[in-house]
Design an enzyme around this catalytic site. Structure first.
Site, PDB file in Angstrom:
ATOM      1  N   CYS A 111       0.889  -1.167   0.000  1.00  0.00           N
ATOM      2  CA  CYS A 111       0.000   0.000   0.000  1.00  0.00           C
ATOM      3  C   CYS A 111       0.924   1.213   0.000  1.00  0.00           C
ATOM      4  O   CYS A 111       1.251   1.750   1.046  1.00  0.00           O
ATOM      5  CB  CYS A 111      -0.887   0.001   1.239  1.00  0.00           C
ATOM      6  SG  CYS A 111      -1.924  -1.465   1.393  1.00  0.00           S
ATOM      7  N   ALA A 112       1.383   1.611  -1.175  1.00  0.00           N
ATOM      8  CA  ALA A 112       2.642   2.336  -1.254  1.00  0.00           C
ATOM      9  C   ALA A 112       2.560   3.857  -1.339  1.00  0.00           C
ATOM     10  O   ALA A 112       3.508   4.540  -0.967  1.00  0.00           O
ATOM     11  CB  ALA A 112       3.425   1.815  -2.447  1.00  0.00           C
ATOM     12  N   ALA A 113       1.469   4.402  -1.875  1.00  0.00           N
ATOM     13  CA  ALA A 113       1.435   5.845  -2.141  1.00  0.00           C
ATOM     14  C   ALA A 113       1.291   6.638  -0.843  1.00  0.00           C
ATOM     15  O   ALA A 113       0.635   6.159   0.088  1.00  0.00           O
ATOM     16  CB  ALA A 113       0.278   6.162  -3.091  1.00  0.00           C
ATOM     17  N   PRO A 114       1.910   7.825  -0.743  1.00  0.00           N
ATOM     18  CA  PRO A 114       2.656   8.573  -1.763  1.00  0.00           C
ATOM     19  C   PRO A 114       4.116   8.174  -1.951  1.00  0.00           C
ATOM     20  O   PRO A 114       4.808   8.814  -2.718  1.00  0.00           O
ATOM     21  CB  PRO A 114       2.551  10.020  -1.276  1.00  0.00           C
ATOM     22  CG  PRO A 114       2.498   9.889   0.216  1.00  0.00           C
ATOM     23  CD  PRO A 114       1.728   8.615   0.476  1.00  0.00           C
ATOM     24  N   GLY A 115       4.579   7.119  -1.285  1.00  0.00           N
ATOM     25  CA  GLY A 115       5.850   6.536  -1.700  1.00  0.00           C
ATOM     26  C   GLY A 115       7.085   6.876  -0.890  1.00  0.00           C
ATOM     27  O   GLY A 115       8.198   6.577  -1.317  1.00  0.00           O
ATOM     28  N   ASN A 116       6.917   7.475   0.275  1.00  0.00           N
ATOM     29  CA  ASN A 116       8.106   7.753   1.094  1.00  0.00           C
ATOM     30  C   ASN A 116       8.838   6.474   1.474  1.00  0.00           C
ATOM     31  O   ASN A 116      10.065   6.405   1.410  1.00  0.00           O
ATOM     32  CB  ASN A 116       7.721   8.514   2.365  1.00  0.00           C
ATOM     33  CG  ASN A 116       7.520   9.988   2.087  1.00  0.00           C
ATOM     34  OD1 ASN A 116       8.213  10.578   1.261  1.00  0.00           O
ATOM     35  ND2 ASN A 116       6.555  10.584   2.757  1.00  0.00           N
ATOM     36  N   ASP A 135      -0.926   0.525  -5.266  1.00  0.00           N
ATOM     37  CA  ASP A 135      -1.875   1.387  -4.552  1.00  0.00           C
ATOM     38  C   ASP A 135      -3.162   1.458  -5.351  1.00  0.00           C
ATOM     39  O   ASP A 135      -3.169   1.410  -6.575  1.00  0.00           O
ATOM     40  CB  ASP A 135      -1.316   2.792  -4.300  1.00  0.00           C
ATOM     41  CG  ASP A 135      -1.982   3.439  -3.089  1.00  0.00           C
ATOM     42  OD1 ASP A 135      -1.396   3.454  -1.997  1.00  0.00           O
ATOM     43  OD2 ASP A 135      -3.143   3.904  -3.240  1.00  0.00           O
ATOM     44  N   CYS A 237      -0.013   4.318  11.415  1.00  0.00           N
ATOM     45  CA  CYS A 237       0.169   5.547  12.202  1.00  0.00           C
ATOM     46  C   CYS A 237      -1.073   5.712  13.078  1.00  0.00           C
ATOM     47  O   CYS A 237      -1.617   6.800  13.226  1.00  0.00           O
ATOM     48  CB  CYS A 237       0.461   6.762  11.332  1.00  0.00           C
ATOM     49  SG  CYS A 237      -0.775   7.126  10.103  1.00  0.00           S
TER      50      CYS A 237
END
Ligand code: SAM
Length: 310
Positions: A111-116, A135, A237
């Site tokens: 679940c990658a976005a926004p990719g940090n 994503d 988070c």
């Protein structure tokens, strides 16, 4: 922040695909900043959070992370716009760091976005190997492409799909050894979103948490189905047990081939004591670790010997 409690400093991750810690430290010194060296304790970081002016420290736990006073803004800094610096909270640097795929590994960011975290994974594997990043959200994925381009990431393969529909038996994923699962969560560890949640009516909040935690279980469980998965890291988070320890406990019960790794033993804040082994997980908060509220658990596939014994 309030006037008495700790204040979140400005964390800056140095992108080693484009520069080095030494070069960035030299750059800031030339810009008139005073370098205070590496922090020696969390208390030193907490005291630093009260400071202002042109000062910076190296972080205590995360390599390649610098700490600046809360008021510092780098959004217009040329090193930021050139992708040398990534503005990422300290706690959110933990999942990729703890997953620690070797150089050249095949990795999935579910679940990658926004990719940090994707860009951090790419830096860890040194742009060799492959980072498959998924994503569901088209807009967030577009933002992610820009971020990865700026960060000099070249080993990624992005797909606008539901991770739950990605087939673990597909040959292209046969070599995937490390997976990062950072699914949608309530965001209750992020100060502003905390308010949104507490304003919600009790029953609405309960229903939302239940839906989120059901998705989180499915996503984490799906990651453990990849045939060559050795390590899988799970993070949120959120500060809610339902999205953290409860998810980990259930998924562990469903997947006896995996166990938890006791991550960063020196980290002071551990998973809530709700099941045997929960102390292997770590939590983060403003008051205890000077970060956003966060949760991380690392799963490792049991070795064949270990399975024979148990
Ligand atoms: N890991 C990201 C980072 O560090 O920049 C943040 C990820 S954010 C917490 C969760 C992401 O999961 C959102 O971008 C959301 O669109 C995505 N998502 C939600 N459901 C999904 C699904 N079924 N498959 C893939 N991605 C999904």
């Amino acid at each position: 922040g309030s006037s008495d409690g700790p204040v979140l400093p400005r964390y800056v991750r140095v992108n080693t695909l484009k520069t080095s810690m030494d070069d960035v430290i030299t750059y800031f010194k030339r810009q008139g900043y005073t370098y205070l060296g590496k922090a020696r304790s969390i208390q030193e970081l907490i005291d630093f959070g009260q400071k202002s002016g042109k000062l910076f420290l190296q972080d205590l736990h995360i390599p390649n992370l610098l700490v600046f006073p809360p008021s510092t803004d780098f959004h217009k800094d040329s090193l930021y716009t050139a992708g040398h610096l990534i503005l990422q909270d300290k706690a959110s640097c933990l999942p990729a760091l703890l997953l620690d795929p070797p150089v050249g590994a095949c990795v999935i960011d579910a679940c990658a976005a926004p990719g940090n975290k994707t860009s951090q994974l790419a830096a860890i594997v040194q742009n060799k190997g492959k980072v498959f990043a998924f994503d569901l959200d088209t807009k967030r994925l577009a933002t992610m492409s820009t971020l990865l381009l700026r960060a000099g990431v070249t080993c990624q393969e992005l797909a606008n799909v539901d991770f739950l529909t990605v087939d673990p038996s597909e040959p292209k994923y046969h070599k995937v050894s490390h997976l990062l699962v950072d699914p949608s969560c309530s965001g209750s560890g992020i100060p502003d979103q905390m308010r949104v949640l507490t304003d919600e009516a009790g029953s609405e909040k309960e229903a939302r948490l239940q839906a989120l935690s059901a998705f989180q279980r499915r996503a984490l469980s799906h990651a453990l189905q990849f045939p060559s998965a050795q390590h899988v890291v799970y993070s949120t988070c959120s500060v809610h047990q339902q999205e953290n320890e409860d998810v980990v406990k259930d998924v562990l019960e469903q997947h006896p081939d995996f166990r938890l790794v006791n991550v960063l033993p020196s980290w002071p804040m551990r998973g809530l004591n709700t099941f045997p082994g929960s102390e292997c997980c770590l939590r983060a908060s403003l008051s205890d670790t000077l970060t956003n509220g966060f949760f991380v658990a690392l799963f490792q596939r049991r070795s064949p010997e270990e399975k024979r014994i148990s």
